[in-house]
Motif scaffolding. Structure first.
Motif, PDB file in Angstrom:
ATOM      1  N   ALA A   1       7.567  -3.046  24.720  1.00 51.11           N
ATOM      2  CA  ALA A   1       8.836  -3.941  25.427  1.00 51.11           C
ATOM      3  C   ALA A   1       9.272  -4.825  24.341  1.00 51.11           C
ATOM      4  O   ALA A   1      10.019  -5.039  23.931  1.00 51.11           O
ATOM      5  CB  ALA A   1       8.549  -4.607  26.602  1.00 51.11           C
ATOM      6  N   VAL A   2       8.031  -5.496  23.897  1.00 50.84           N
ATOM      7  CA  VAL A   2       8.310  -6.596  22.610  1.00 50.84           C
ATOM      8  C   VAL A   2       9.103  -5.997  21.247  1.00 50.84           C
ATOM      9  O   VAL A   2       9.956  -6.460  20.889  1.00 50.84           O
ATOM     10  CB  VAL A   2       7.067  -7.507  22.370  1.00 50.84           C
ATOM     11  N   ARG A   3       8.560  -4.913  20.918  1.00 49.23           N
ATOM     12  CA  ARG A   3       9.077  -4.034  19.813  1.00 49.23           C
ATOM     13  C   ARG A   3      10.552  -3.985  20.056  1.00 49.23           C
ATOM     14  O   ARG A   3      11.420  -4.056  19.188  1.00 49.23           O
ATOM     15  CB  ARG A   3       8.061  -2.912  19.500  1.00 49.23           C
ATOM     16  N   GLU A   4      10.612  -3.144  21.365  1.00 51.63           N
ATOM     17  CA  GLU A   4      12.155  -2.831  21.388  1.00 51.63           C
ATOM     18  C   GLU A   4      13.024  -4.168  21.376  1.00 51.63           C
ATOM     19  O   GLU A   4      14.184  -3.888  21.154  1.00 51.63           O
ATOM     20  CB  GLU A   4      12.289  -2.175  22.908  1.00 51.63           C
ATOM     21  N   LEU A   5      12.497  -4.997  22.244  1.00 54.58           N
ATOM     22  CA  LEU A   5      13.195  -6.421  22.189  1.00 54.58           C
ATOM     23  C   LEU A   5      13.558  -6.935  20.677  1.00 54.58           C
ATOM     24  O   LEU A   5      14.802  -7.229  20.252  1.00 54.58           O
ATOM     25  CB  LEU A   5      12.624  -7.496  22.830  1.00 54.58           C
ATOM     26  N   ALA A   6      12.545  -6.845  19.745  1.00 60.77           N
ATOM     27  CA  ALA A   6      12.774  -7.205  18.513  1.00 60.77           C
ATOM     28  C   ALA A   6      13.726  -6.331  17.678  1.00 60.77           C
ATOM     29  O   ALA A   6      14.470  -6.745  16.795  1.00 60.77           O
ATOM     30  CB  ALA A   6      11.431  -7.185  17.509  1.00 60.77           C
ATOM     31  N   GLU A   7      13.769  -5.131  18.003  1.00 58.87           N
ATOM     32  CA  GLU A   7      14.706  -4.260  17.354  1.00 58.87           C
ATOM     33  C   GLU A   7      16.092  -4.483  17.922  1.00 58.87           C
ATOM     34  O   GLU A   7      17.031  -4.409  17.059  1.00 58.87           O
ATOM     35  CB  GLU A   7      14.364  -2.728  17.648  1.00 58.87           C
TER      36      GLU A   7
ATOM     37  N   SER B   1      19.199  -5.370  15.415  1.00 59.00           N
ATOM     38  CA  SER B   1      20.351  -4.940  15.557  1.00 59.00           C
ATOM     39  C   SER B   1      21.610  -5.812  15.818  1.00 59.00           C
ATOM     40  O   SER B   1      22.526  -5.798  15.229  1.00 59.00           O
ATOM     41  CB  SER B   1      20.414  -3.785  16.255  1.00 59.00           C
ATOM     42  N   PHE B   2      21.511  -6.535  16.786  1.00 59.72           N
ATOM     43  CA  PHE B   2      22.560  -7.702  17.227  1.00 59.72           C
ATOM     44  C   PHE B   2      22.780  -8.742  15.936  1.00 59.72           C
ATOM     45  O   PHE B   2      23.936  -9.044  15.837  1.00 59.72           O
ATOM     46  CB  PHE B   2      21.929  -8.464  18.475  1.00 59.72           C
ATOM     47  N   GLY B   3      21.717  -9.141  15.270  1.00 56.94           N
ATOM     48  CA  GLY B   3      21.895 -10.064  14.115  1.00 56.94           C
ATOM     49  C   GLY B   3      22.487  -9.389  13.247  1.00 56.94           C
ATOM     50  O   GLY B   3      23.617  -9.993  12.653  1.00 56.94           O
ATOM     51  N   ALA B   4      22.367  -8.158  12.743  1.00 54.89           N
ATOM     52  CA  ALA B   4      23.094  -7.312  11.733  1.00 54.89           C
ATOM     53  C   ALA B   4      24.680  -7.209  12.282  1.00 54.89           C
ATOM     54  O   ALA B   4      25.344  -7.181  11.289  1.00 54.89           O
ATOM     55  CB  ALA B   4      22.367  -5.955  11.593  1.00 54.89           C
ATOM     56  N   ASP B   5      24.709  -6.952  13.528  1.00 55.60           N
ATOM     57  CA  ASP B   5      26.244  -6.529  13.888  1.00 55.60           C
ATOM     58  C   ASP B   5      27.012  -8.146  13.896  1.00 55.60           C
ATOM     59  O   ASP B   5      28.087  -8.131  13.506  1.00 55.60           O
ATOM     60  CB  ASP B   5      26.126  -6.350  15.409  1.00 55.60           C
ATOM     61  N   VAL B   6      26.154  -9.105  14.068  1.00 57.90           N
ATOM     62  CA  VAL B   6      26.948 -10.415  14.366  1.00 57.90           C
ATOM     63  C   VAL B   6      27.239 -10.791  12.498  1.00 57.90           C
ATOM     64  O   VAL B   6      28.531 -11.162  12.315  1.00 57.90           O
ATOM     65  CB  VAL B   6      26.152 -11.471  14.726  1.00 57.90           C
ATOM     66  N   ARG B   7      26.479 -10.349  11.774  1.00 59.18           N
ATOM     67  CA  ARG B   7      26.675 -10.829  10.394  1.00 59.18           C
ATOM     68  C   ARG B   7      27.522  -9.793   9.707  1.00 59.18           C
ATOM     69  O   ARG B   7      28.480 -10.329   9.067  1.00 59.18           O
ATOM     70  CB  ARG B   7      25.352 -10.452   9.508  1.00 59.18           C
TER      71      ARG B   7
END
Length: 116
Positions: A40-46, A50-56
């Motif tokens: 679950a933590v690994r999935e959250l980190a991914e 991904s969200f950070g990359a989309d924001v950038r």
């Protein structure tokens, strides 16, 4: 023949149920819970990455749009350290305006915050 078929179906159902119960029991152990939590933590980190990359990517796209808008409205090419007029090339033949780095007051604070 039908008894043999029913016996085979019963054995297959028993094996499937036994495996399902074994998996469920394994997930309820501390090691199983730790594995689930780790996944679950690994999935959250991914997802966050991904969200950070989309924001950038969105920020870069919007910044590019803003630079194009400023260039279109004012004729000044933005985006670099210096500013250049669109009227002529930067080979000394056309009007060129460069920033010298001597900014005073609020402009220098904004420039420091922007990382320039």
């Amino acid at each position: 023949m039908s008894r043999l078929l029913l016996f085979g179906a019963g054995v297959a159902a028993g094996v499937a149920l036994s495996r399902k119960l074994g998996r469920t029991a394994r997930r309820a152990t501390p090691v199983g819970v730790a594995d689930q939590l780790g996944d679950a933590v690994r999935e959250l980190a991914e997802s966050l990455g991904s969200f950070g990359a989309d924001v950038r990517a969105g920020m870069s796209e919007r910044e590019r749009e803003l630079h194009e808008s400023v260039t279109e409205r004012t004729g000044i090419v933005t985006g670099g350290r210096g500013q250049r007029s669109v009227d002529g090339p930067d080979n000394g033949s056309g009007p060129v305006t460069r920033m010298t780095g001597t900014i005073d007051g609020a402009e220098s604070r904004r420039a420091r915050r922007a990382g320039r």
